[in-house]
Design an enzyme around this catalytic site. Structure first.
Site, PDB file in Angstrom:
ATOM      1  N   GLN A 130       0.821  -1.206   0.000  1.00  0.00           N
ATOM      2  CA  GLN A 130       0.000   0.000   0.000  1.00  0.00           C
ATOM      3  C   GLN A 130       0.855   1.256   0.000  1.00  0.00           C
ATOM      4  O   GLN A 130       0.470   2.287  -0.561  1.00  0.00           O
ATOM      5  CB  GLN A 130      -0.949  -0.016   1.197  1.00  0.00           C
ATOM      6  CG  GLN A 130      -1.948  -1.172   1.159  1.00  0.00           C
ATOM      7  CD  GLN A 130      -2.712  -1.256  -0.153  1.00  0.00           C
ATOM      8  OE1 GLN A 130      -3.471  -0.358  -0.507  1.00  0.00           O
ATOM      9  NE2 GLN A 130      -2.494  -2.334  -0.900  1.00  0.00           N
ATOM     10  N   HIS A 168       1.667   3.034  -3.351  1.00  0.00           N
ATOM     11  CA  HIS A 168       0.686   3.872  -4.045  1.00  0.00           C
ATOM     12  C   HIS A 168       1.114   5.331  -4.065  1.00  0.00           C
ATOM     13  O   HIS A 168       0.958   6.028  -5.073  1.00  0.00           O
ATOM     14  CB  HIS A 168      -0.673   3.784  -3.347  1.00  0.00           C
ATOM     15  CG  HIS A 168      -1.510   2.626  -3.765  1.00  0.00           C
ATOM     16  ND1 HIS A 168      -2.189   2.582  -4.961  1.00  0.00           N
ATOM     17  CD2 HIS A 168      -1.802   1.469  -3.138  1.00  0.00           C
ATOM     18  CE1 HIS A 168      -2.857   1.448  -5.056  1.00  0.00           C
ATOM     19  NE2 HIS A 168      -2.637   0.753  -3.963  1.00  0.00           N
ATOM     20  N   GLU A 218      -9.099   2.139   6.187  1.00  0.00           N
ATOM     21  CA  GLU A 218      -9.647   1.764   4.882  1.00  0.00           C
ATOM     22  C   GLU A 218      -9.541   0.246   4.704  1.00  0.00           C
ATOM     23  O   GLU A 218     -10.517  -0.426   4.402  1.00  0.00           O
ATOM     24  CB  GLU A 218      -8.868   2.486   3.787  1.00  0.00           C
ATOM     25  CG  GLU A 218      -9.293   2.101   2.375  1.00  0.00           C
ATOM     26  CD  GLU A 218      -8.357   2.626   1.313  1.00  0.00           C
ATOM     27  OE1 GLU A 218      -8.777   2.691   0.151  1.00  0.00           O
ATOM     28  OE2 GLU A 218      -7.193   2.970   1.624  1.00  0.00           O
ATOM     29  N   HIS A 219      -8.331  -0.271   4.881  1.00  0.00           N
ATOM     30  CA  HIS A 219      -8.071  -1.709   4.803  1.00  0.00           C
ATOM     31  C   HIS A 219      -7.580  -2.197   6.158  1.00  0.00           C
ATOM     32  O   HIS A 219      -6.628  -1.638   6.706  1.00  0.00           O
ATOM     33  CB  HIS A 219      -6.977  -2.031   3.776  1.00  0.00           C
ATOM     34  CG  HIS A 219      -7.215  -1.466   2.413  1.00  0.00           C
ATOM     35  ND1 HIS A 219      -6.535  -0.366   1.941  1.00  0.00           N
ATOM     36  CD2 HIS A 219      -8.038  -1.858   1.421  1.00  0.00           C
ATOM     37  CE1 HIS A 219      -6.928  -0.101   0.705  1.00  0.00           C
ATOM     38  NE2 HIS A 219      -7.854  -0.996   0.365  1.00  0.00           N
ATOM     39  N   ASP A 236      -7.726  -5.656  -3.881  1.00  0.00           N
ATOM     40  CA  ASP A 236      -7.498  -4.635  -4.907  1.00  0.00           C
ATOM     41  C   ASP A 236      -7.874  -5.131  -6.291  1.00  0.00           C
ATOM     42  O   ASP A 236      -8.208  -4.332  -7.176  1.00  0.00           O
ATOM     43  CB  ASP A 236      -6.021  -4.220  -4.908  1.00  0.00           C
ATOM     44  CG  ASP A 236      -5.680  -3.263  -3.776  1.00  0.00           C
ATOM     45  OD1 ASP A 236      -6.608  -2.658  -3.223  1.00  0.00           O
ATOM     46  OD2 ASP A 236      -4.484  -3.143  -3.457  1.00  0.00           O
ATOM     47  N   HIS A 248     -53.701  19.043   9.320  1.00  0.00           N
ATOM     48  CA  HIS A 248     -53.290  17.671   9.082  1.00  0.00           C
ATOM     49  C   HIS A 248     -54.426  16.708   9.430  1.00  0.00           C
ATOM     50  O   HIS A 248     -54.738  15.781   8.671  1.00  0.00           O
ATOM     51  CB  HIS A 248     -52.058  17.323   9.939  1.00  0.00           C
ATOM     52  CG  HIS A 248     -50.772  17.882   9.421  1.00  0.00           C
ATOM     53  ND1 HIS A 248     -50.550  19.228   9.299  1.00  0.00           N
ATOM     54  CD2 HIS A 248     -49.629  17.265   9.001  1.00  0.00           C
ATOM     55  CE1 HIS A 248     -49.328  19.428   8.826  1.00  0.00           C
ATOM     56  NE2 HIS A 248     -48.750  18.241   8.634  1.00  0.00           N
TER      57      HIS A 248
END
Length: 438
Positions: free
Chosen positions: A263, A266, A332-333, A366, A425
């Protein structure tokens, strides 16, 4: 290379723990001013602004911002056979997993003459963002497009940055993936500009505004999605990637280090965290990080990401404390590699996607797990979900009462409407049982 945070002697409360979490020094709020300017320029300048942004930020000005059908078809034909086969496998797996996310319509019969129907209606049009900075992401085409198609969306527009190596056009493998999925509306637009273009439309290139914008990106893409939320729906602020690994002394240090590096490659701002109750294991992973980083092709990028304030090895007293830390972080992961995976998983409440066991690395998700890799970042998994078919669906309630069903609750409606000083109403119900009005 990577900092150590020692929490073994601490059991901090929620607020104190939040303050201790390793986060990037530059957060999304810093990027919002720049993203807002770019969006405003697109709204006022249209195609001219998009071309100028492509020259400044992407791979140069594209020949045509909208990609032709011929170019998409040619990209499909030019796909490497092995890549095409992998893409087709991913499409099939994500389609099957996404289908399980579509709720069935349900009817609740309250009485013989009153019912509520719960149905799920797809939005009309979506805009899908596929990043293209330091890497190319045909897998993100699949993760965006397939759930939308499964949900029943009929109008899809895809944007991806212009690429310098391809004369300012969208990367051909991204185009090939789009073509495999039958996408014909593709634009060479990147970054915050693309999010603004999708949200507000660009009439001079024929881009109509969408209802929902989805897809991952850098911090400027995430900032732009925050800015247009309300004008359109978004999936989540899926920004720079994060991985958090909970591991104990039973885990394989080489595997854990490889996953952290996967990761980190990236982006220099990527976050890689190990949370462990074993100081000895932590040192083994540190050694593996040094060894493997030196050997990986993007070693400089990886080293910078691991050395950043957003990455850390976190020492905790036990696995329960590890889960508590992870929930506060909201990764996230999340990977779980321990001797007690089920027990740890049972304590997890917040994560975008969870990978259990040493043979379930994030890389699997992924590409070919069948799960979706567009996930909330920056702690937003505490209240946001990953991209899926439900992202593109709106729950709607259909109320159908007959006269007997309405009469049964008329007195209660009158009591509540009078209590709220809204007598009209109650009158709207009463008139249906007034003979002169029938």
């Amino acid at each position: 290379m990577i900092q150590t945070i020692d929490l073994r002697e601490l059991r901090p409360g929620r607020a104190e723990l939040t303050a201790l979490l390793p986060r990037p020094t530059v957060d999304i709020s810093v990027a919002m001013t720049a993203a807002s300017t770019l969006i405003d320029e697109v709204r006022t300048g249209g195609e001219a602004a998009l071309r100028e942004h492509a020259r400044r930020f992407d791979g140069g000005e594209p020949t045509s911002i909208r990609v032709s059908a011929e170019a998409i078809a040619a990209a499909v034909e030019a796909l490497d056979p092995a890549v095409r086969a992998a893409l087709e496998t991913a499409i099939e797996r994500v389609r099957r997993a996404s289908a399980a996310q579509v709720p069935a319509s349900r009817v609740t019969e309250l009485t013989d003459d009153s019912r509520i129907v719960q149905r799920w209606q797809p939005v009309d049009r979506v805009g899908l963002y596929v990043p293209g900075g330091k890497a190319v992401y045909p897998s993100s085409v699949i993760m965006n497009v397939v759930p939308a198609q499964v949900a029943g969306v009929t109008s899809l527009a895809l944007t991806s940055p212009a690429q310098r190596d391809f004369d300012g056009n969208v990367h051909p493998v991204v185009l090939g993936a789009a073509g495999l999925l039958g996408i014909t509306e593709v634009y060479a637009i990147g970054g915050a500009s693309a999010i603004g273009a999708l949200a507000y439309g660009v009439p001079d290139i024929g881009l109509e505004p969408v209802d929902i914008v989805t897809g991952p990106g850098n911090i400027y893409v995430a900032a732009a999605k925050r800015l247009v939320k309300g004008q359109v729906g978004i999936d989540s602020e899926a920004g720079t990637t994060e991985i958090l690994v909970i591991a104990d002394a039973h885990a394989n240090a080489a595997y854990v280090a490889a996953d952290l590096i996967s990761q980190a490659e990236h982006d220099e701002a990527a976050a890689s965290l190990l949370v462990t109750d074993s100081a000895e294991f932590a040192e083994s992973v540190r050694a593996e990080l040094a060894r493997q980083t030196a050997e990986t092709p993007h070693s400089a990028r990886v080293a910078q990401a691991l050395a950043g304030p957003q990455s850390a090895i976190v020492l905790v007293a036990d696995l329960a404390a590890a889960a508590e830390f992870s929930n506060a972080y909201g990764p996230e992961h999340l990977e779980i590699q321990t001797a007690h995976n089920s027990e740890v998983l049972g304590n997890i409440t917040s994560a975008g996607a969870i990978f259990v066991g040493e043979h379930s690395p994030v890389s699997l998700g992924d590409y070919l797990a069948g799960s979706n890799h567009v996930l909330p970042t920056g702690g937003q998994s505490r209240f946001s979900a990953g991209l899926g078919a439900a992202t593109f669906l709106r729950p709607q309630q259909i109320i159908e009462y007959g006269p007997a069903g309405l009469e049964e609750v008329a007195a209660g409606i009158r009591a509540l409407s009078d209590a709220e000083a809204l007598p009209a109403h109650g009158d709207a119900v009463a008139i249906r049982f007034t003979p002169s009005a029938q």
